[in-house]
Design an enzyme around this catalytic site. Structure first.
Site, PDB file in Angstrom:
ATOM      1  N   TYR A  33      10.548  -0.309   0.537  1.00 33.06           N
ATOM      2  CA  TYR A  33       9.313  -1.034   0.248  1.00 33.06           C
ATOM      3  C   TYR A  33       9.572  -2.476  -0.200  1.00 33.06           C
ATOM      4  CZ  TYR A  33       7.645   3.777   0.448  1.00 33.06           C
ATOM      5  OH  TYR A  33       7.389   5.067   0.853  1.00 33.06           O
ATOM      6  N   ARG A  47      11.517   6.606   0.022  1.00 36.40           N
ATOM      7  CA  ARG A  47      12.251   5.878  -1.016  1.00 36.40           C
ATOM      8  C   ARG A  47      13.603   6.517  -1.342  1.00 36.40           C
ATOM      9  NH1 ARG A  47       9.247   3.060  -4.940  1.00 36.40           N
ATOM     10  NH2 ARG A  47       7.522   4.417  -4.405  1.00 36.40           N
ATOM     11  N   CYS A  58       4.568 -20.283  -4.934  1.00 32.03           N
ATOM     12  CA  CYS A  58       3.565 -20.980  -5.721  1.00 32.03           C
ATOM     13  C   CYS A  58       2.598 -19.993  -6.334  1.00 32.03           C
ATOM     14  CB  CYS A  58       2.808 -21.950  -4.830  1.00 32.03           C
ATOM     15  SG  CYS A  58       3.439 -23.566  -5.066  1.00 32.03           S
TER      16      CYS A  58
HETATM   17  N1  LLP Z   1       4.609  10.670   3.542  1.00 32.49           N
HETATM   18  C1  LLP Z   1       3.441  10.023   3.428  1.00 32.49           C
HETATM   19  C2  LLP Z   1       2.269  10.530   4.148  1.00 32.49           C
HETATM   20  C3  LLP Z   1       3.340   8.875   2.642  1.00 32.49           C
HETATM   21  O1  LLP Z   1       2.183   8.256   2.520  1.00 32.49           O
HETATM   22  C4  LLP Z   1       4.503   8.393   1.981  1.00 32.49           C
HETATM   23  C5  LLP Z   1       4.451   7.192   1.163  1.00 32.49           C
HETATM   24  C6  LLP Z   1       5.705   9.087   2.143  1.00 32.49           C
HETATM   25  C7  LLP Z   1       5.713  10.227   2.930  1.00 32.49           C
HETATM   26  C8  LLP Z   1       6.997   8.660   1.504  1.00 32.49           C
HETATM   27  O2  LLP Z   1       6.948   8.657   0.124  1.00 32.49           O
HETATM   28  P1  LLP Z   1       8.284   8.347  -0.712  1.00 32.49           P
HETATM   29  O3  LLP Z   1       9.264   9.476  -0.474  1.00 32.49           O
HETATM   30  O4  LLP Z   1       8.802   7.043  -0.247  1.00 32.49           O
HETATM   31  O5  LLP Z   1       7.813   8.300  -2.110  1.00 32.49           O
HETATM   32  N2  LLP Z   1       4.618   0.796  -1.505  1.00 32.49           N
HETATM   33  C9  LLP Z   1       4.787   1.732  -2.598  1.00 32.49           C
HETATM   34  C10 LLP Z   1       4.991   3.127  -2.113  1.00 32.49           C
HETATM   35  C11 LLP Z   1       3.874   3.587  -1.217  1.00 32.49           C
HETATM   36  C12 LLP Z   1       4.150   4.956  -0.670  1.00 32.49           C
HETATM   37  C13 LLP Z   1       3.222   5.227   0.443  1.00 32.49           C
HETATM   38  N3  LLP Z   1       3.397   6.499   1.042  1.00 32.49           N
HETATM   39  C14 LLP Z   1       5.946   1.274  -3.482  1.00 32.49           C
HETATM   40  O6  LLP Z   1       6.534   0.235  -3.207  1.00 32.49           O
HETATM   41  O7  LLP Z   1       6.255   1.907  -4.494  1.00 32.49           O
END
Ligand code: LLP
Length: 456
Positions: free
Chosen positions: A406, A308, A377
Site C-alpha cells: 500500500y 500486506r 506542498c
Molecule cells: N481481500 C479483500 C477483498 C480486500 O479488500 C483486502 C484489502 C484484502 C483481501 C487484503 O487485505 P490485507 O491482507 O492486505 O490486510 N490501504 C490500506 C489497506 C486497505 C485494504 C483494502 N483491502 C492500508 O494502507 O492500510
C-alpha cells in the site's frame, strides 16, 4: 546512547510479518545497511533516490508460510490468493504465480497485470463494489471467476451467461457483521460497509440465484478488515461462513469454495505484535474444520487473501535527506526527497513506521529527535512526527521499513512528482522491476485543445 534495537531482534524467517525488517537485512563490516546482500548506498549511487526495494527471500518466505500452514492445518484443498492491491506489478504477479498462489484483482488494470505476469486465469478472482461492464466482460471472456458484490453485478452476469448460453460459476461476497480493531477506513466486515451483501439478504439472494438459468453459486467470500492483530474475529468468521454454506444448501446451492479474505497485520513498530502466519492459518483452518464437522459437511476448498502480510515487510523505501529547519524549543524538521506521493499512509491513516540511517543503522551516537517531512506542498506531509536518529546531515540516506504494501500501489503524482524506481534484491544482485518516472512522463496525458494553441 540510543540504539535501534529492532535491528538487533532475532529475525523470524518463517513469518516475515513478525519482523520489522526484511529477513536478509544485515549490517556490513563498514557498519552500513545492506538488504538482499546489496549495499543500500551503492544502490542509491546507481539508481538514485527515492527508491523502493523489495527483498525476494522475504517475499518467497511469506508465500511459502501461507502454503505450508494451509497444507499443515487444513485437511481439504486450499489456495492462498495474493491481494494484488497491496502491490500490483508484472513482477509481483510473476513471483506469486511461481510460488503457486492465486491472485485477487479489483480492476481491469490489476487483471491485465496479473495475466501479463503469468498468473493462470483459473487462479485469479475478480472483486469490486462497482465493476464496469467492460471489466465484467473482460473477466468472463478470460475465464476469471467474478466475486459478486451486489445485485448490479448479479444482473449483468445473469445477462452475460444467458447470452453465451452456458453456465457461469460465481462467488458471492457478504458482510459477516464482525467488528475488529483497526483503522475505520480499512474495516470492511461490519454491517455498515460499501462491500458485499448484508448477511440478512442472503436467503433472498440464494433464491434469486436459483432462479437464474446459468449462474452456479460456487463460493462464498468475506473480508473483515486489514492490519488486524486479533485472532478471534477470524475464528468467528470461519464459523459464520460455514453456517452460511449450510443455509445455502437449503436453497439447493452446493458451495465448494470458502474465501475468508485477508487482514493479518504486520509489525511496523516495536510495540506491534501480530500473530504469525502459521497461527493465523491455524485459527482459520481449525474454525472451518470444527464447524464443518459439527454440520457434517465436506470440507470446502479454503482460500484466503493476504496482501500486506505477503509483501509489506519485504519492502523498504530509501530517501535522501535535504533541508533541515530547526525551530528552537519546538522541533527540527528534516526534509526528504519523497513523501506523501510515494507513501500516502501516514497522512491518510496516521500510520507509524520504523526507520534508520543507512550509514549508521544501529544509531550509535548522540540522541537527536527529528520530524521527517516529505517534499510536498502540504503541511501534513510528514512521514514521522518524531523519530530518534543518529547525527545526520544533508545527503545522508534514510531507510523506512515495512513499505512493501500500500505504498507503491497507492502512490500518486501530487505536485507532479515522478514515482520512484523499484528494485528487487536477491543474493547480492539488484534488478529493476519498475522504472523511475520522469517529469516528462507526467506530461504524456496532458492535452492542450487546438483553440488554445492558436490563441497563444
Ligand atoms: N481481500 C479483500 C477483498 C480486500 O479488500 C483486502 C484489502 C484484502 C483481501 C487484503 O487485505 P490485507 O491482507 O492486505 O490486510 N490501504 C490500506 C489497506 C486497505 C485494504 C483494502 N483491502 C492500508 O494502507 O492500510
Amino acid at each position: 546512547m540510543v540504539k535501534n534495537s529492532f535491528l538487533k531482534e532475532k529475525i523470524d524467517l518463517k513469518s516475515p510479518n513478525k519482523n520489522i525488517t526484511p529477513v536478509t537485512t544485515s549490517i556490513g563490516s563498514d557498519g552500513k545497511l545492506s538488504i538482499g546482500g546489496c549495499s543500500i548506498e551503492e544502490l542509491v549511487e546507481k539508481y538514485d533516490s527515492p527508491l523502493y526495494i523489495l527483498d525476494e527471500i522475504t517475499l518467497r518466505n511469506s508465500c511459502r508460510a501461507y502454503k505450508k500452514a494451509l497444507q499443515k492445518y487444513y485437511p481439504g484443498e486450499s489456495l492462498p490468493i495474493y491481494a494484488s492491491k497491496a502491490n500490483s506489478s508484472v513482477f509481483m504477479s510473476n513471483l506469486i504465480s511461481s510460488e503457486g498462489l492465486g491472485l485477487d484483482a479489483v480492476s481491469e488494470g490489476e487483471l491485465l497485470t496479473a495475466l501479463k505476469g503469468g498468473v493462470p486465469n483459473e487462479k485469479i478472482v475478480f472483486h469490486g463494489n462497482n465493476k464496469s461492464d467492460k471489466e465484467i466482460e473482460f473477466a468472463v471472456r478470460n475465464n476469471i471467476k467474478v466475486i459478486v458484490d451486489n445485485d448490479f453485478d448479479l444482473d449483468r452476469l445473469e445477462k452475460i451467461s444467458n447470452s453465451f448460453n452456458h453456465d457461469l460459476e460465481i462467488m458471492i461476497r457478504f458482510t459477516p457483521g464482525i467488528e475488529c480493531h483497526t483503522h475505520e477506513y480499512i474495516r470492511t466486515g461490519s454491517f455498515d460497509s460499501k462491500f458485499g451483501f448484508g448477511i440478512e439478504y442472503l436467503n433472498t439472494l440464494f433464491t434469486k440465484i436459483s432462479n437464474t438459468k446459468h449462474l452456479k453459486l460456487k463460493g462464498l467470500h468475506a473480508h473483515i478488515g486489514s492490519q488486524i492483530f486479533e485472532l478471534e474475529p477470524h475464528k468467528d468468521l470461519g464459523e459464520i461462513m460455514v453456517n452460511v454454506i449450510v443455509e445455502a444448501q437449503k436453497f439447493g446451492h452446493n458451495i465448494e469454495e470458502l474465501n475468508v479474505g485477508g487482514g493479518l497485520g504486520i509489525k511496523y513498530i516495536e510495540s506491534d505484535d501480530p500473530p504469525s502466519i502459521d497461527e493465523w492459518v491455524k485459527t482459520v483452518s481449525n474454525s472451518v474444520v470444527k464447524a464443518c464437522k459439527k454440520n457434517n459437511l465436506d470440507f470446502p476448498t479454503l482460500m484466503c487473501e493476504p496482501g500486506r502480510s505477503i509483501v509489506s515487510t519485504a519492502g523498504i523505501t530509501i530517501y535522501k535527506i535535504g533541508a533541515f529547519k530547526e525551530i528552537p524549543g519546538v522541533r527540527t524538521y528534516l526534509s526528504v526527497d519523497g513523501g506523501m506521493s510515494d507513501n500516502p499512509r501516514p497522512i491518510t491513516y496516521q500510520s507509524n513506521y520504523s526507520a534508520c540511517l543507512v550509514s549508521n543503522p544501529l544509531n550509535i551516537s548522540s540522541k537527536n529527535k527529528y520530524t521527517i517531512a516529505g517534499k510536498h506542498c502540504e503541511s501534513g506531509d510528514v512521514l514521522f512526527k518524531e523519530i530518534e536518529l543518529a547525527d545526520c546531515k544533508t545527503g545522508d540516506l534514510i531507510c523506512v521499513f515495512g513499505t512493501g504494501a500500500y505504498n507503491n500501489s497507492m502512490s500518486s503524482n501530487y505536485n507532479r512528482i515522478p514515482r520512484p524506481a523499484a528494485l528487487l534484491v536477491y543474493d547480492g544482485e539488484a534488478e529493476i522491476i519498475q522504472m523511475r518516472e520522469s517529469p516528462l512522463d507526467l506530461l504524456k496525458y496532458d492535452v492542450l485543445p487546438d483553440r488554445f494553441i492558436k490563441q497563444n
